[in-house]
Design a protein around this motif. Structure first.
Motif, mmCIF file in Angstrom:
data_model
loop_
_atom_site.group_PDB
_atom_site.id
_atom_site.type_symbol
_atom_site.label_atom_id
_atom_site.label_comp_id
_atom_site.label_asym_id
_atom_site.label_seq_id
_atom_site.Cartn_x
_atom_site.Cartn_y
_atom_site.Cartn_z
ATOM 1 N N SER A 121 -36.836 9.913 48.335
ATOM 2 C CA SER A 121 -37.266 9.410 47.024
ATOM 3 C C SER A 121 -38.773 9.484 46.823
ATOM 4 O O SER A 121 -39.254 9.337 45.694
ATOM 5 C CB SER A 121 -36.794 7.969 46.836
ATOM 6 O OG SER A 121 -37.514 7.073 47.675
ATOM 7 N N THR A 122 -39.555 9.731 47.888
ATOM 8 C CA THR A 122 -40.998 9.899 47.722
ATOM 9 C C THR A 122 -41.332 11.208 47.014
ATOM 10 O O THR A 122 -42.463 11.390 46.555
ATOM 11 C CB THR A 122 -41.733 9.883 49.077
ATOM 12 O OG1 THR A 122 -41.398 11.061 49.833
ATOM 13 C CG2 THR A 122 -41.395 8.637 49.876
ATOM 14 N N GLY A 123 -40.365 12.114 46.968
ATOM 15 C CA GLY A 123 -40.603 13.410 46.336
ATOM 16 C C GLY A 123 -41.064 14.486 47.289
ATOM 17 O O GLY A 123 -41.309 15.620 46.852
ATOM 18 N N ALA A 124 -41.186 14.187 48.565
ATOM 19 C CA ALA A 124 -41.509 15.236 49.541
ATOM 20 C C ALA A 124 -40.389 16.265 49.518
ATOM 21 O O ALA A 124 -39.216 15.904 49.617
ATOM 22 C CB ALA A 124 -41.658 14.644 50.938
ATOM 23 N N PRO A 125 -40.700 17.552 49.375
ATOM 24 C CA PRO A 125 -39.631 18.547 49.234
ATOM 25 C C PRO A 125 -38.856 18.758 50.527
ATOM 26 O O PRO A 125 -39.405 18.625 51.628
ATOM 27 C CB PRO A 125 -40.384 19.815 48.827
ATOM 28 C CG PRO A 125 -41.768 19.637 49.373
ATOM 29 C CD PRO A 125 -42.048 18.162 49.280
ATOM 30 N N ALA A 126 -37.582 19.094 50.391
ATOM 31 C CA ALA A 126 -36.772 19.490 51.531
ATOM 32 C C ALA A 126 -37.223 20.867 52.005
ATOM 33 O O ALA A 126 -37.362 21.791 51.205
ATOM 34 C CB ALA A 126 -35.293 19.510 51.149
ATOM 35 N N LEU A 127 -37.467 21.005 53.285
ATOM 36 C CA LEU A 127 -37.965 22.253 53.863
ATOM 37 C C LEU A 127 -36.859 22.853 54.720
ATOM 38 O O LEU A 127 -36.648 22.469 55.864
ATOM 39 C CB LEU A 127 -39.225 21.985 54.696
ATOM 40 C CG LEU A 127 -40.344 21.246 53.956
ATOM 41 C CD1 LEU A 127 -41.502 20.936 54.893
ATOM 42 C CD2 LEU A 127 -40.822 22.046 52.759
ATOM 43 N N ASP A 128 -36.132 23.802 54.147
ATOM 44 C CA ASP A 128 -34.970 24.365 54.828
ATOM 45 C C ASP A 128 -35.145 25.845 55.140
ATOM 46 O O ASP A 128 -34.172 26.573 55.316
ATOM 47 C CB ASP A 128 -33.701 24.155 54.002
ATOM 48 C CG ASP A 128 -33.806 24.722 52.597
ATOM 49 O OD1 ASP A 128 -34.838 25.351 52.277
ATOM 50 O OD2 ASP A 128 -32.856 24.536 51.819
ATOM 51 N N LYS A 129 -36.408 26.275 55.233
ATOM 52 C CA LYS A 129 -36.695 27.659 55.602
ATOM 53 C C LYS A 129 -38.067 27.708 56.265
ATOM 54 O O LYS A 129 -38.978 26.966 55.891
ATOM 55 C CB LYS A 129 -36.681 28.566 54.371
ATOM 56 C CG LYS A 129 -36.877 30.054 54.676
ATOM 57 C CD LYS A 129 -36.782 30.890 53.414
ATOM 58 C CE LYS A 129 -36.953 32.387 53.727
ATOM 59 N NZ LYS A 129 -36.881 33.216 52.507
ATOM 60 N N VAL A 130 -38.195 28.576 57.263
ATOM 61 C CA VAL A 130 -39.468 28.778 57.956
ATOM 62 C C VAL A 130 -39.814 30.259 57.901
ATOM 63 O O VAL A 130 -38.948 31.114 58.088
ATOM 64 C CB VAL A 130 -39.392 28.338 59.439
ATOM 65 C CG1 VAL A 130 -40.779 28.400 60.079
ATOM 66 C CG2 VAL A 130 -38.789 26.953 59.577
ATOM 67 N N ARG A 131 -41.084 30.553 57.637
ATOM 68 C CA ARG A 131 -41.606 31.919 57.731
ATOM 69 C C ARG A 131 -42.720 31.917 58.766
ATOM 70 O O ARG A 131 -43.693 31.176 58.632
ATOM 71 C CB ARG A 131 -42.137 32.397 56.377
ATOM 72 C CG ARG A 131 -41.061 32.586 55.317
ATOM 73 C CD ARG A 131 -41.685 32.851 53.959
ATOM 74 N NE ARG A 131 -42.586 34.004 53.999
ATOM 75 C CZ ARG A 131 -43.443 34.308 53.020
ATOM 76 N NH1 ARG A 131 -43.522 33.550 51.940
ATOM 77 N NH2 ARG A 131 -44.217 35.361 53.130
ATOM 78 N N TYR A 132 -42.540 32.749 59.789
ATOM 79 C CA TYR A 132 -43.494 32.787 60.900
ATOM 80 C C TYR A 132 -43.988 34.215 61.041
ATOM 81 O O TYR A 132 -43.221 35.116 61.371
ATOM 82 C CB TYR A 132 -42.798 32.294 62.166
ATOM 83 C CG TYR A 132 -43.542 32.456 63.465
ATOM 84 C CD1 TYR A 132 -44.936 32.444 63.525
ATOM 85 C CD2 TYR A 132 -42.841 32.579 64.665
ATOM 86 C CE1 TYR A 132 -45.610 32.594 64.725
ATOM 87 C CE2 TYR A 132 -43.496 32.711 65.874
ATOM 88 C CZ TYR A 132 -44.879 32.715 65.901
ATOM 89 O OH TYR A 132 -45.528 32.849 67.107
#
Length: 395
Positions: free
Chosen positions: A59-70
């Motif tokens: 609920s803080t609005g921090a986005p869900a991070l479901d991908k990584v680019r390395y």
């Protein structure tokens, strides 16, 4: 409980939920930010879910991070960690938000919380810790608070550890210094970039901001600290030019934060009447962003080991001994892999392995699962990966 951040607050909450009376002391006046890469790996997010506080973090609005680019050398790995208990996304909330959520959960569980309160000393009886001597940060005070167990969760420079003279059982030199700030108008993507001598990460967080961090060899700290902003910008330009171009079109939102004090150690985890958790007991370079997740792990492990044995000195001592062994066994593989990354000089054979991994989406996900902790480090190498590497060598 001494310290109310990502190790102390969860441990206090869990102990209170188990029926214990808990006093949690924090030197800072909350809410307050702290140096942090913010990132919570999937196992840490799964802990938040089990504790019932993940909805508050979302609920803080921090986005869900479901991908990584390395990106390393001339190739890129893309993918994501396997889920942890059904949780496939990582999150990176600002610390003044995350820490406040955890403190509120602890208070809701019955914890007595005092911020702006320092611990000046420990109280001993027959070589056993039986309490703390407190005071306000501004001085004065000196009240004694007695406890069956004093838990130090007060950070890398732990006062509790110093008063105990808790020995270092593992220690390695510092390898990096790190600086970061926040920019607007960057893609909401979790990205990692590696080049010889540098590392860059972008971590989307609250309110459309992105943390941009640069890592440098520890030997450069003396030169960088006097002009950290330009050092950070130059590092990004060399290592991640696409990010530097995007930063030029955005806006810097805060001053530069950073540190050259990236210690690597395990302290003795426990003793008669005391335990150390979080950075107080174990700290490693922030380059792999494992601090929050590992803090959650230690909190849960300690409380699980204690169970209903806090009132019995012999059972408690056995529980603390189990905690100490299991903590080190569980975290040592990630400590060693972090130190390899923090050397900022990937050996040729590792680059070749990563190049091979980048050609397989399935093995890329396995690699990111090892980074997150979902896949144990010692289970990473599989026959499929070895075959893929052999094919690449043959080609």
């Amino acid at each position: 409980m001494v310290g109310a951040r990502v190790a102390g607050a969860p441990a206090a909450m869990l102990l209170a939920r188990a029926g214990y009376r808990v006093l949690m002391l924090e030197r800072a006046r909350f809410p307050k930010d702290t140096l942090s890469t913010l990132y919570i790996h999937q196992p840490g997010v799964a802990q938040l879910n089990r504790w019932g506080v993940l909805p508050d973090v979302v609920s803080t609005g921090a986005p869900a991070l479901d991908k990584v680019r390395y990106t390393i050398d001339d190739f890129r790995l893309e993918g994501c960690s396997w889920p942890a208990d059904g949780i496939s996304a990582a999150y990176a909330p600002r610390r003044h938000l995350l820490d406040s959520i955890l403190v509120n959960a602890a208070v809701d569980a019955g914890v007595e919380f005092r911020d702006n309160c320092s611990v000046n000393d420990l109280v001993f009886e027959d070589d056993r810790v039986v309490g703390v001597r407190t005071g306000s940060v501004r001085g004065g005070g000196g009240d004694v608070e007695r406890a069956r167990l004093v838990i130090g969760a007060d950070g890398m420079r732990s006062t509790v550890a110093a008063k105990l003279q808790a020995p270092l059982v593992v220690e390695d030199p510092a390898f990096t210094c790190a600086y970061y700030s926040y920019w607007s108008d960057l893609p909401a993507e979790f990205r990692l970039f590696e080049a010889p001598g540098n590392w860059v990460g972008t971590v989307p967080t609250n309110d459309g901001a992105t943390l941009v961090a640069g890592y440098f060899p520890q030997s450069e700290f003396g030169n960088i600290r006097g002009d950290a902003l330009n050092a950070l910008l130059d590092c990004v330009a060399r290592t991640a030019p696409e990010v530097r171009e995007q930063m030029a079109g955005g806006r810097q939102l805060e001053r530069v934060h950073g540190t050259g004090d990236q210690r690597n150690f395990f302290r003795q985890a426990a003793g008669p009447g005391w335990a150390l958790i979080g950075d107080a007991g174990h700290h490693k370079d922030s380059i792999t962003a494992r601090g929050i997740t590992d803090g959650f792990f230690q909190s849960q492990l300690l409380v699980d080991c204690i169970g209903d044995g806090l009132q019995d000195p012999e059972r408690l001592q056995s529980a603390l001994e189990r905690f100490a062994v299991q903590r080190t066994e569980a975290l040592m593989p990630y400590y060693r892999s972090t130190l390899k990354t923090a050397r900022l000089a990937a050996p040729a054979h590792q680059v070749d392995m990563l190049r091979a991994i980048s050609t397989s989406p399935e093995i890329s996900d396995r690699y990111f699962s090892t980074m997150s902790g979902v896949c144990p480090v010692d289970e990473f190498l599989t026959p499929e990966l070895l075959e893929l590497m052999a094919e690449r060598v043959a080609a």
